[in-house]
Design a protein around this motif. Sequence first.
Motif, mmCIF file in Angstrom:
data_model
loop_
_atom_site.group_PDB
_atom_site.id
_atom_site.type_symbol
_atom_site.label_atom_id
_atom_site.label_comp_id
_atom_site.label_asym_id
_atom_site.label_seq_id
_atom_site.Cartn_x
_atom_site.Cartn_y
_atom_site.Cartn_z
ATOM 1 N N MET A 140 51.829 -49.016 20.448
ATOM 2 C CA MET A 140 50.772 -48.488 19.585
ATOM 3 C C MET A 140 51.376 -48.188 18.220
ATOM 4 S SD MET A 140 47.536 -47.565 19.230
ATOM 5 C CE MET A 140 47.020 -47.740 20.921
ATOM 6 N N LEU A 141 50.645 -48.564 17.178
ATOM 7 C CA LEU A 141 51.046 -48.240 15.816
ATOM 8 C C LEU A 141 50.256 -47.030 15.344
ATOM 9 C CD1 LEU A 141 51.101 -51.793 14.187
ATOM 10 C CD2 LEU A 141 53.039 -50.487 15.103
ATOM 11 N N PHE A 142 50.953 -46.115 14.688
ATOM 12 C CA PHE A 142 50.331 -44.962 14.056
ATOM 13 C C PHE A 142 50.557 -45.143 12.558
ATOM 14 C CE2 PHE A 142 50.985 -43.790 18.393
ATOM 15 C CZ PHE A 142 49.839 -43.071 18.716
ATOM 16 N N PRO A 143 49.572 -45.749 11.881
ATOM 17 C CA PRO A 143 49.745 -46.164 10.488
ATOM 18 C C PRO A 143 49.651 -45.001 9.501
ATOM 19 C CG PRO A 143 47.533 -46.658 11.212
ATOM 20 C CD PRO A 143 48.270 -46.123 12.415
ATOM 21 N N PRO A 144 50.028 -45.262 8.261
ATOM 22 C CA PRO A 144 49.992 -44.221 7.236
ATOM 23 C C PRO A 144 48.573 -44.016 6.689
ATOM 24 C CG PRO A 144 50.877 -46.238 6.307
ATOM 25 C CD PRO A 144 50.667 -46.490 7.774
ATOM 26 N N VAL A 145 47.717 -43.465 7.506
ATOM 27 C CA VAL A 145 46.336 -43.194 7.103
ATOM 28 C C VAL A 145 46.014 -41.719 7.331
ATOM 29 C CG1 VAL A 145 45.542 -45.564 7.541
ATOM 30 C CG2 VAL A 145 45.398 -43.853 9.363
ATOM 31 N N ALA A 146 44.956 -41.257 6.666
ATOM 32 C CA ALA A 146 44.515 -39.866 6.799
ATOM 33 C C ALA A 146 44.248 -39.542 8.261
ATOM 34 C CB ALA A 146 43.260 -39.637 5.960
ATOM 35 N N GLY A 147 44.649 -38.364 8.669
ATOM 36 C CA GLY A 147 44.486 -37.942 10.046
ATOM 37 C C GLY A 147 45.711 -38.203 10.901
ATOM 38 N N ILE A 148 46.609 -39.040 10.383
ATOM 39 C CA ILE A 148 47.868 -39.304 11.090
ATOM 40 C C ILE A 148 49.037 -38.777 10.261
ATOM 41 C CG2 ILE A 148 49.431 -41.072 11.997
ATOM 42 C CD1 ILE A 148 46.965 -42.721 12.735
ATOM 43 N N VAL A 164 45.827 -39.219 18.908
ATOM 44 C CA VAL A 164 46.668 -38.697 17.827
ATOM 45 C C VAL A 164 47.228 -37.328 18.201
ATOM 46 C CG1 VAL A 164 46.680 -37.911 15.412
ATOM 47 C CG2 VAL A 164 45.558 -40.056 16.022
ATOM 48 N N GLY A 165 46.426 -36.501 18.851
ATOM 49 C CA GLY A 165 46.914 -35.196 19.292
ATOM 50 C C GLY A 165 48.065 -35.321 20.270
ATOM 51 N N GLU A 166 47.941 -36.232 21.218
ATOM 52 C CA GLU A 166 49.019 -36.439 22.196
ATOM 53 C C GLU A 166 50.256 -37.006 21.514
ATOM 54 O OE1 GLU A 166 50.798 -35.670 25.524
ATOM 55 O OE2 GLU A 166 48.666 -35.265 25.307
ATOM 56 N N PHE A 167 50.068 -37.904 20.550
ATOM 57 C CA PHE A 167 51.193 -38.444 19.777
ATOM 58 C C PHE A 167 51.927 -37.305 19.060
ATOM 59 C CE2 PHE A 167 52.427 -39.587 15.408
ATOM 60 C CZ PHE A 167 53.540 -40.361 15.686
ATOM 61 N N ARG A 168 51.196 -36.419 18.423
ATOM 62 C CA ARG A 168 51.809 -35.314 17.680
ATOM 63 C C ARG A 168 52.575 -34.363 18.609
ATOM 64 N NH1 ARG A 168 50.702 -34.558 12.532
ATOM 65 N NH2 ARG A 168 51.012 -32.310 12.685
ATOM 66 N N ARG A 169 52.098 -34.169 19.832
ATOM 67 C CA ARG A 169 52.739 -33.264 20.793
ATOM 68 C C ARG A 169 53.893 -33.913 21.554
ATOM 69 N NH1 ARG A 169 47.342 -32.006 21.363
ATOM 70 N NH2 ARG A 169 47.060 -33.484 23.067
ATOM 71 N N ALA A 170 53.937 -35.233 21.573
ATOM 72 C CA ALA A 170 54.933 -35.952 22.377
ATOM 73 C C ALA A 170 56.333 -35.838 21.785
ATOM 74 C CB ALA A 170 54.553 -37.429 22.486
ATOM 75 N N THR A 171 57.305 -35.697 22.677
ATOM 76 C CA THR A 171 58.700 -35.803 22.263
ATOM 77 C C THR A 171 59.066 -37.277 22.380
ATOM 78 O OG1 THR A 171 59.215 -33.589 23.065
ATOM 79 C CG2 THR A 171 61.065 -35.106 22.757
ATOM 80 N N LEU A 172 59.438 -37.854 21.254
ATOM 81 C CA LEU A 172 59.732 -39.281 21.178
ATOM 82 C C LEU A 172 61.217 -39.504 20.938
ATOM 83 C CD1 LEU A 172 56.707 -40.133 18.897
ATOM 84 C CD2 LEU A 172 56.919 -40.662 21.330
#
Length: 145
Positions: free
Chosen positions: A122-130, A21-29
């Motif tokens: 990879m799915l990043f669903p609408p859950v706490a922490g994401i 999740v940290g890498e997802f948040r930092r990634a330029t998509l």
Amino acid sequence: MGLPDEIADFREGRGNPGRLVGEFRRATLLVPVTRDAAAAGDGAGAGDAAGGLMSAGSGGIRWFYAFTGEEALFRFARARGEDGREWPYLAVLGARLVDAVVPQVDGPAGVAVNVADQDGSMLFPPVAGIVPDACAVDIAGGAVA
């Protein structure tokens, strides 16, 4: 390690959810933008406003498409049979998608990364922490309790 490597590790059972999740948040998509209705002739994709971020609904969740690079976006275009046209996109941080875009959606929303890559999606669903707690479907007060 970049997001594709973190996804691969996670899918192979070696990953760490927090690191992913940290890498997802930092990634330029790369997030495709729907075609202008006038230019496209038929408007945007299902459920999208023309000129908005490309997304699809599934299981009551709005999924924004995001890609880790142009090659992944091209594979998506090819899988849709639309690789012969231009695909405009925005470069957006993963954190910006979940912290600023998801809260603007009426209902639960998440991010689908590299959806045309059978072994690299990879799915990043609408859950706490994401997503922000107010948008999380797994806590009281979220988009869906």
